[in-house]
Write a protein that holds these residues in place. Structure first.
Motif, short mmCIF file in Angstrom:
data_model
loop_
_atom_site.label_atom_id
_atom_site.label_comp_id
_atom_site.label_asym_id
_atom_site.label_seq_id
_atom_site.Cartn_x
_atom_site.Cartn_y
_atom_site.Cartn_z
N ALA A 48 0.71 -1.11 0.09
CA ALA A 48 -0.16 0.01 0.05
C ALA A 48 1.01 1.39 0.18
N THR A 49 1.91 1.24 0.74
CA THR A 49 2.94 2.43 0.83
C THR A 49 3.49 2.61 -0.64
N LEU A 50 3.93 1.35 -1.16
CA LEU A 50 4.74 1.50 -2.39
C LEU A 50 3.67 2.31 -3.47
N HIS A 51 2.41 1.85 -3.29
CA HIS A 51 1.44 2.31 -4.28
C HIS A 51 1.37 3.88 -4.05
N LEU A 52 1.14 4.22 -2.73
CA LEU A 52 0.79 5.62 -2.31
C LEU A 52 1.96 6.53 -2.81
N MET A 53 3.37 5.92 -3.02
CA MET A 53 4.49 6.79 -3.11
C MET A 53 4.53 7.10 -4.71
N GLU A 54 3.58 6.46 -5.45
CA GLU A 54 3.45 6.80 -7.03
C GLU A 54 2.88 8.26 -7.19
N ARG A 55 2.34 8.75 -5.88
CA ARG A 55 1.78 10.12 -6.16
C ARG A 55 2.90 11.21 -5.97
N LEU A 56 3.98 10.67 -5.37
CA LEU A 56 5.10 11.71 -5.06
C LEU A 56 5.89 12.10 -6.26
N SER A 57 6.54 13.08 -6.17
CA SER A 57 7.34 13.53 -7.33
C SER A 57 8.60 12.60 -7.03
N PRO A 58 9.62 12.31 -8.03
CA PRO A 58 10.71 11.50 -7.79
C PRO A 58 11.43 12.10 -6.46
N PRO A 59 11.80 13.37 -6.53
CA PRO A 59 12.85 13.95 -5.45
C PRO A 59 11.93 13.80 -3.99
N GLU A 60 10.78 13.76 -3.96
CA GLU A 60 9.89 13.57 -2.83
C GLU A 60 10.07 12.24 -2.25
N ARG A 61 9.88 11.23 -3.29
CA ARG A 61 10.05 9.83 -3.03
C ARG A 61 11.27 9.49 -2.37
N ALA A 62 12.47 10.05 -2.98
CA ALA A 62 13.83 9.83 -2.71
C ALA A 62 13.99 10.10 -1.34
N VAL A 63 13.55 11.40 -0.95
CA VAL A 63 13.93 12.02 0.16
C VAL A 63 13.08 11.37 1.27
N PHE A 64 11.79 10.90 0.76
CA PHE A 64 11.08 10.06 2.14
C PHE A 64 11.73 8.68 2.30
N VAL A 65 12.07 8.05 1.21
CA VAL A 65 12.56 6.70 1.46
C VAL A 65 14.00 7.00 2.19
N LEU A 66 14.87 7.80 1.97
CA LEU A 66 16.23 7.92 2.34
C LEU A 66 16.08 8.25 3.91
N ARG A 67 15.12 9.26 4.02
CA ARG A 67 15.13 9.66 5.47
C ARG A 67 14.20 8.62 6.49
N GLU A 68 13.11 8.20 5.81
CA GLU A 68 12.16 7.25 6.75
C GLU A 68 12.74 6.00 6.82
N ALA A 69 13.17 5.28 5.82
CA ALA A 69 13.59 4.01 5.75
C ALA A 69 15.04 3.64 6.08
N PHE A 70 15.68 4.66 5.76
CA PHE A 70 17.37 4.48 5.96
C PHE A 70 18.10 5.46 7.19
N ASP A 71 17.13 6.42 7.37
CA ASP A 71 17.67 7.27 8.47
C ASP A 71 18.91 8.15 7.95
N LEU A 72 19.02 8.48 6.72
CA LEU A 72 20.12 9.34 6.44
C LEU A 72 19.75 10.78 6.99
N PRO A 73 20.92 11.41 7.25
CA PRO A 73 20.81 12.77 7.82
C PRO A 73 20.55 13.72 6.51
N TYR A 74 19.79 14.84 6.90
CA TYR A 74 19.16 15.50 5.99
C TYR A 74 20.28 16.30 5.00
N ASP A 75 21.55 16.34 5.59
CA ASP A 75 22.57 17.23 4.81
C ASP A 75 23.04 15.93 3.73
N GLU A 76 23.21 14.92 3.81
CA GLU A 76 23.52 13.50 2.86
C GLU A 76 22.38 13.33 1.90
N ILE A 77 21.04 13.56 2.37
CA ILE A 77 19.98 13.69 1.37
C ILE A 77 19.96 14.61 0.44
#
Length: 290
Positions: free
Chosen positions: A108-137
């Motif tokens: 369901a989350t993957l399907h919902l992520m199709e609504r995001l722009s590519p940069p939004e999706r990347a920021v969300f995944v990198l921050r939410e799933a992989f806990d990268l700091p914002y400066d690296e993202i």
């Protein structure tokens, strides 16, 4: 570092990289292409200058996936009927040792992520799933830290509107699926309807390869009638409970055609039904016939 050392180093991180690419792209075929390209770049890199191989490889995979996602969106807009993510078994996409890794893998989350722009999706995944700091993202997506924070907030708000973090146990999830299938096979519209939320929607992905609804079916009564009608017309020859993105799903043989179905559950009711019938998306970990 020898080539053998480089291979060992890369293979150590491959599961994480594959999981990252899949979350960004929703396609394991594309994710594997991205990871293979990352390997080629890694093998040509002066690795003595790389302080943190994992961070280096995450950056490469994220940028490659972002480029691919931008071009994929154009193709998906021309896709025959709804485009749904390729379902996978959780064992294929790396560790799931945090709630965030599990949540961002859910269908369901993957399907919902199709609504995001590519940069939004990347920021969300990198921050939410992989806990990268914002400066690296920020360096990965080529945006400011402040902009990345805003993108993460926008993505979180948009996704929160369509998902429920308090999911049933796998056993309860599987029982609901089987109850739903039993009601559909028995033509019990009242029972079917009682399991659906008012704003339920059903998506069917045939990819132009097999028969499928070309538009989402929306609303409790319409979805219940649609499911019951399909079962009545084509029947069900065989069913199995399978792992779909870390949650129970159904492999169903109906009308001689295999499909994988999974549902999104919110507040104990089915809010989304996803039926993947495109045979190109069913070759990985799912039987093609009984």
């Amino acid at each position: 570092m020898t080539r053998n050392d480089a291979t060992v180093d890369f293979e150590t991180h491959r599961p994480v990289l594959l999981g990252l690419a899949y979350r960004l792209l929703g396609s394991m075929w594309d994710a594997e292409d991205v990871v293979q390209e990352a390997w080629l770049r890694w093998s040509d890199t002066d690795r003595a200058a790389v302080k943190e191989p994992r961070a280096f490889l995450v950056t490469i995979v994220s940028r490659l996936a972002l480029d691919q996602l931008r071009s994929a969106r154009v193709k998906r807009e021309a896709y025959t009927g709804p485009w749904l993510p390729e379902p996978v078994s959780a064992s294929e996409v790396g560790p799931l040792d945090t709630a965030e890794l599990r949540d961002t893998l859910s269908y369901a989350t993957l399907h919902l992520m199709e609504r995001l722009s590519p940069p939004e999706r990347a920021v969300f995944v990198l921050r939410e799933a992989f806990d990268l700091p914002y400066d690296e993202i920020a360096s990965i997506v080529d945006a400011s830290v402040a902009n990345c924070r805003q993108m993460h907030h926008r993505a979180s708000v948009r996704l929160a509107q369509g998902r429920d973090r308090f999911q049933p146990s796998p056993e309860d999830h599987a029982r609901l699926l089987l109850r739903f299938l039993d009601a559909a096979q028995g033509g019990d519209l009242a029972a079917l309807t009682s399991m659906l939320s008012d704003d339920v929607a059903a998506w069917t992905d045939g990819g132009g390869k097999v028969r499928a609804a070309l538009h989402p079916i929306e609303g409790r009564e319409k979805v219940a009638a649609f499911i019951a009608g399909l079962i009545r017309r084509y029947g069900v020859e065989e069913t199995r409970i399978v792992d779909v993105n870390g949650a129970p799903g159904l492999w169903i043989m109906t009308g001689g055609q295999p499909q994988v179905a999974t549902v999104a559950i919110q507040n104990g009711l089915i809010r989304g039904i996803y039926a993947i019938r495109n045979p190109d998306k069913l070759g990985r970990g799912f039987p093609q016939e009984g």
